[in-house]
Motif scaffolding. Structure first.
Motif, PDB file in Angstrom:
ATOM      1  N   ILE A   1       5.427  10.430  -0.656  1.00 53.56           N
ATOM      2  CA  ILE A   1       3.998  10.210  -0.384  1.00 53.56           C
ATOM      3  C   ILE A   1       3.258  11.495  -0.053  1.00 53.56           C
ATOM      4  O   ILE A   1       2.209  11.461   0.577  1.00 53.56           O
TER       5      ILE A   1
ATOM      6  N   ASP B   1      -3.679  12.751   7.401  1.00 51.92           N
ATOM      7  CA  ASP B   1      -2.780  12.149   6.402  1.00 51.92           C
ATOM      8  C   ASP B   1      -1.553  11.541   7.084  1.00 51.92           C
ATOM      9  O   ASP B   1      -0.427  11.839   6.725  1.00 51.92           O
TER      10      ASP B   1
ATOM     11  N   LYS C   1      -2.478   4.929   9.338  1.00 47.17           N
ATOM     12  CA  LYS C   1      -3.872   4.613   9.013  1.00 47.17           C
ATOM     13  C   LYS C   1      -4.588   3.826  10.112  1.00 47.17           C
ATOM     14  O   LYS C   1      -5.817   3.922  10.235  1.00 47.17           O
TER      15      LYS C   1
ATOM     16  N   ASP D   1      -6.586  11.805   3.365  1.00 52.81           N
ATOM     17  CA  ASP D   1      -5.898  11.308   2.173  1.00 52.81           C
ATOM     18  C   ASP D   1      -5.912   9.778   2.157  1.00 52.81           C
ATOM     19  O   ASP D   1      -6.196   9.133   3.164  1.00 52.81           O
ATOM     20  N   ASN D   2      -5.606   9.215   1.007  1.00 51.00           N
ATOM     21  CA  ASN D   2      -5.408   7.764   0.845  1.00 51.00           C
ATOM     22  C   ASN D   2      -6.667   6.948   1.097  1.00 51.00           C
ATOM     23  O   ASN D   2      -6.592   5.816   1.581  1.00 51.00           O
TER      24      ASN D   2
HETATM   25  C1  DHB Z   1       1.541   6.011   2.659  1.00 55.02           C
HETATM   26  C2  DHB Z   1       1.056   7.044   1.891  1.00 55.02           C
HETATM   27  C3  DHB Z   1       0.490   8.131   2.481  1.00 55.02           C
HETATM   28  O1  DHB Z   1       0.030   9.159   1.734  1.00 55.02           O
HETATM   29  C4  DHB Z   1       0.380   8.200   3.838  1.00 55.02           C
HETATM   30  O2  DHB Z   1      -0.235   9.267   4.358  1.00 55.02           O
HETATM   31  C5  DHB Z   1       0.877   7.196   4.637  1.00 55.02           C
HETATM   32  C6  DHB Z   1       1.466   6.084   4.039  1.00 55.02           C
HETATM   33  C7  DHB Z   1       2.114   4.827   2.009  1.00 55.02           C
HETATM   34  O3  DHB Z   1       1.972   4.709   0.800  1.00 55.02           O
HETATM   35  O4  DHB Z   1       2.686   3.993   2.717  1.00 55.02           O
END
Ligand code: DHB
Ligand code: SAH
Ligand code: MG
Length: 209
Positions: A35, A132, A135, A158-159
């Motif tokens: 990730i 990053d 969440k 990110d994400n």
């Molecule tokens: C995930 C991906 C990420 O880039 C991150 O920072 C945390 C979790 C994931 O796909 O679970």
């Protein structure tokens, strides 16, 4: 999925050197989750850091050090990156590759919960923050960003698209809700000029007014 336009851009602007290639290969063998940011995101971070003349950068979520290496390479000789990682195994993997990239003098890995380490940085000023990690606490990470990043500096996350889940109304888990709320906040906060750039999983970019 075939992505000729993405390949064209990455082939011209975001080539990985031996250290970054080896890091990704070894991370797979080592069982680290796949990730890390993508090469084009690494390059985008370098462009953004150069645009604000970044010298002091803060990262939340080191993993294997892939994004840290991209960012540290965009800093001047007296620049530094503080990067926060909860998992000591991830941190020691990252430490090894950051040394291999000869960036150990520039990168300081702080092992701990992001909320604790951020509180310990209160009073310091950064030119940019890259978020990053987990969440659910995104809104609190943003509060810290507004406190720790100077005016004219950057808050990047990110994400921001979360595999498309942010726009799927049927999905209501805590991480997705937190990313949605973060994007809404970024779009509306008068202290920020922001956008989500549609890279593979979306990068939210905000300039602090
Ligand atoms: C995930 C991906 C990420 O880039 C991150 O920072 C945390 C979790 C994931 O796909 O679970
Ligand atoms: N920025 C990295 C990827 C980070 S993946 C890169 O692109 O190369 C997310 C990382 O955040 C993981 O290593 C995970 O262990 C870490 N993390 C998750 N929750 C955390 C928390 N509360 N505090 C600090 N780090 C955390
Ligand atoms: Mg991520």
């Amino acid at each position: 999925m075939a992505d000729p336009i993405g390949d064209y851009i990455a082939g011209l602007f975001a080539r990985e050197d031996d250290v970054l290639l080896a890091l990704r290969e070894e991370a797979d063998r080592h069982g680290l989750p796949p990730i890390s940011i993508s090469p084009d995101e690494g390059r985008l971070l370098q462009v953004l850091l150069a645009a604000v003349g970044a010298r002091r950068v803060l990262e939340v979520g080191t993993l294997g050090g892939y994004s840290a290496i991209w960012m540290a390479r965009a800093l001047p000789d007296d620049g530094f990156l503080v990067t926060i990682e909860l998992d000591p195994g991830h941190a020691s993997f990252a430490r090894r590759f950051i040394a291999r990239a000869r960036l150990d003098a520039k990168v300081d890995i702080r092992v701990g919960r992001a909320l604790d380490v951020l509180a310990s940085l209160d009073g310091e000023q950064f030119d940019a923050m890259f978020i990053d990690a987990d969440k659910e606490p995104l809104s609190t990470y943003l509060e810290w960003g507004l406190r720790l990043v100077r005016r004219g500096g950057l808050i990047v996350a990110d994400n921001a698209l979360w595999g498309g889940k942010v726009l799927d109304e049927r999905i209501e888990d805590d991480a997705t809700r937190a990313i949605r709320a973060f994007n809404v906040r970024l779009a509306a906060d008068p202290r920020l000029v922001s956008i989500v750039v549609p890279t593979h999983d979306g990068v939210a970019v905000a300039v602090v007014r």
